[in-house]
Motif scaffolding. Structure first.
Motif, short mmCIF file in Angstrom:
data_model
loop_
_atom_site.label_atom_id
_atom_site.label_comp_id
_atom_site.label_asym_id
_atom_site.label_seq_id
_atom_site.Cartn_x
_atom_site.Cartn_y
_atom_site.Cartn_z
N ILE A 216 62.63 0.31 -27.44
CA ILE A 216 62.80 0.95 -28.75
C ILE A 216 61.44 1.51 -29.15
CG2 ILE A 216 63.39 0.65 -31.18
CD1 ILE A 216 65.23 -1.65 -30.43
N SER A 217 61.31 2.84 -29.02
CA SER A 217 60.05 3.52 -29.32
C SER A 217 60.11 4.03 -30.75
CB SER A 217 59.84 4.66 -28.32
OG SER A 217 58.73 5.46 -28.69
N ALA A 218 59.38 3.35 -31.63
CA ALA A 218 59.45 3.69 -33.05
C ALA A 218 58.15 3.26 -33.69
CB ALA A 218 60.63 2.98 -33.71
N GLY A 219 57.75 4.00 -34.68
CA GLY A 219 56.54 3.60 -35.40
C GLY A 219 55.33 4.38 -34.94
N MET A 220 54.58 4.88 -35.91
CA MET A 220 53.36 5.61 -35.68
C MET A 220 52.30 4.96 -36.58
SD MET A 220 55.23 9.35 -35.29
CE MET A 220 54.19 10.16 -36.43
N SER A 221 51.18 5.64 -36.78
CA SER A 221 50.09 5.02 -37.55
C SER A 221 50.55 4.52 -38.92
CB SER A 221 48.95 6.01 -37.74
OG SER A 221 48.32 6.26 -36.50
N SER A 222 51.40 5.32 -39.57
CA SER A 222 51.72 5.01 -40.97
C SER A 222 52.85 4.00 -41.14
CB SER A 222 52.10 6.31 -41.70
OG SER A 222 53.23 6.87 -41.07
N ASP A 223 53.64 3.78 -40.09
CA ASP A 223 54.85 2.98 -40.30
C ASP A 223 55.11 1.97 -39.18
OD1 ASP A 223 55.70 4.67 -38.25
OD2 ASP A 223 56.91 5.93 -39.56
N LEU A 224 54.07 1.58 -38.45
CA LEU A 224 54.32 0.70 -37.30
C LEU A 224 54.81 -0.69 -37.73
CD1 LEU A 224 51.79 -1.53 -36.65
CD2 LEU A 224 50.62 0.59 -36.15
N GLU A 225 54.42 -1.15 -38.92
CA GLU A 225 54.90 -2.46 -39.37
C GLU A 225 56.42 -2.44 -39.56
OE1 GLU A 225 52.15 -1.02 -40.60
OE2 GLU A 225 50.55 -2.50 -40.48
N ASP A 226 56.94 -1.40 -40.23
CA ASP A 226 58.39 -1.30 -40.42
C ASP A 226 59.10 -1.24 -39.08
OD1 ASP A 226 58.59 -1.32 -43.22
OD2 ASP A 226 58.03 0.80 -43.33
N ALA A 227 58.51 -0.52 -38.14
CA ALA A 227 59.14 -0.39 -36.82
C ALA A 227 59.21 -1.75 -36.13
CB ALA A 227 58.35 0.61 -35.98
N ILE A 228 58.13 -2.51 -36.21
CA ILE A 228 58.12 -3.83 -35.56
C ILE A 228 59.12 -4.77 -36.22
CG2 ILE A 228 56.67 -5.89 -35.23
CD1 ILE A 228 54.33 -3.90 -34.62
N THR A 229 59.21 -4.69 -37.54
CA THR A 229 60.23 -5.49 -38.25
C THR A 229 61.62 -5.22 -37.68
OG1 THR A 229 58.92 -5.36 -40.27
CG2 THR A 229 61.26 -5.94 -40.53
N HIS A 230 61.86 -3.95 -37.30
CA HIS A 230 63.19 -3.56 -36.83
C HIS A 230 63.25 -3.44 -35.31
CE1 HIS A 230 64.83 -3.25 -40.83
NE2 HIS A 230 63.69 -2.69 -41.20
N GLY A 231 62.40 -4.18 -34.63
CA GLY A 231 62.60 -4.37 -33.20
C GLY A 231 61.87 -3.43 -32.27
N ALA A 232 60.95 -2.62 -32.77
CA ALA A 232 60.24 -1.69 -31.87
C ALA A 232 59.57 -2.45 -30.73
CB ALA A 232 59.18 -0.90 -32.65
N THR A 233 59.70 -1.88 -29.54
CA THR A 233 59.00 -2.42 -28.37
C THR A 233 57.79 -1.54 -28.01
OG1 THR A 233 60.36 -1.15 -26.83
CG2 THR A 233 61.13 -3.37 -27.41
N HIS A 234 57.78 -0.30 -28.53
CA HIS A 234 56.69 0.63 -28.29
C HIS A 234 56.32 1.29 -29.61
CE1 HIS A 234 58.36 0.13 -24.27
NE2 HIS A 234 57.24 0.63 -23.77
N VAL A 235 55.05 1.17 -30.00
CA VAL A 235 54.56 1.93 -31.15
C VAL A 235 53.60 3.00 -30.63
CG1 VAL A 235 54.94 0.11 -32.85
CG2 VAL A 235 52.76 0.18 -31.62
N ARG A 236 53.70 4.19 -31.21
CA ARG A 236 52.93 5.35 -30.73
C ARG A 236 51.86 5.67 -31.77
NH1 ARG A 236 58.33 6.87 -31.20
NH2 ARG A 236 57.61 8.23 -32.86
N VAL A 237 50.63 5.30 -31.46
CA VAL A 237 49.59 5.33 -32.48
C VAL A 237 48.50 6.34 -32.13
CG1 VAL A 237 47.96 3.95 -33.80
CG2 VAL A 237 50.05 2.88 -32.91
#
Ligand SMILES: *Cc1c(COP(=O)(O)O)cnc(C)c1O
Length: 249
Positions: A216-237
């Motif tokens: 689950i690739s979700a979340g960037m600099s501004s929203d990586l916390e929300d993405a991790i809360t919802h299961g992100a396995t990859h954050v793109r920073v």
């Protein structure tokens, strides 16, 4: 890198930024009851030089993201001696697939059947197996724009939610490709958490048919916390690691 900024200064800045991003990931994982080892931090190095990629590699970063083949291909070639995993995260034209297939390990932006076919042919020609994430557009209007940070609005891309499972089936059946999961870019006109919750539902639906597609690739600099809360396995920073991107000329 700006003229006059020494390599050591740049290394120090990247090291501090990396420490801060890792702390954010660790904190978000702790809050979500998740293991930080489940979350891959992809350093999105677009607009920054290959020398930064080299410094990041020295600091232990192995996952590098780029969004334009014209820029990514020479940087991947310049860093070919490094043990890196290359993530192609931008909108991809079919005529760029042969080039991307030579260096990308994962393509996060698979959003239409023509692209599946072109990437499959390119992967076979290159003798490589490429992981694909199906990008979904959860912006509602299907024509959302991403503030890409280069001073331009960029088309966000992505398949309609009801097309995701069909595309996942196509990827899974394609020679030279394997289905690695799903990806989205949160639109700016609503809370990111709403988008990432929907992405998690779609990811679960895809996994029913394809249990191996756990990404689950979700979340960037501004929203990586929300993405991790919802299961992100990859954050793109990008910005939080490398700094602000220079505006396009
Ligand atoms: C540039 C980019 C990122 C990184 O964005 P930041 O806000 O700088 O962290 C992530 N994903 C994609 C698809 C991008 O193009």
């Amino acid at each position: 890198m700006a003229r006059g900024v020494s390599v050591d200064t740049r290394r120090g800045a990247l090291e501090a930024n990396l420490g801060a991003v890792r702390a954010r990931v660790d904190h978000a994982c702790a809050a979500a009851g998740r293991d930080p080892a489940e979350v891959t931090i992809i350093a999105v190095t677009k607009t920054f030089p290959a020398s930064d990629i080299r410094l990041l590699a020295e600091l232990g970063v192995v996952d590098i993201g780029e969004n334009r083949d014209q820029e990514a291909a020479p940087k991947a070639a310049a860093c070919a001696d490094l043990p890196l995993t290359w993530h192609f995260v931008g909108q991809l034209q079919t005529n760029k697939c042969n080039s991307v297939a030579r260096y990308a390990h994962l393509v996060h932006s698979v959003d239409r059947p023509k692209l599946v076919a072109a990437l499959s042919r390119a992967a076979m020609a290159a003798g490589r197996d490429i992981g694909c994430l199906v990008q979904v557009d959860l912006g509602g209007d299907g024509r959302g724009a991403l503030e890409a940070g280069e001073g331009d609005l960029e088309v966000r891309g992505g398949a309609a939610p009801d097309a995701v499972r069909g595309l996942a089936d196509s990827v899974a059946a394609a020679d030279g490709l394997h289905l690695a999961g799903v990806m989205t870019i949160a639109p700016l006109d609503r809370p990111a958490a709403v988008t990432f919750e929907r992405l998690a539902e779609l990811a679960a639906a895809v996994r029913q048919q394809h249990p191996q597609a756990t990404g689950i690739s979700a979340g960037m600099s501004s929203d990586l916390e929300d993405a991790i809360t919802h299961g992100a396995t990859h954050v793109r920073v990008g910005t939080s690691l490398l700094g602000s991107r220079p505006p396009v000329r």
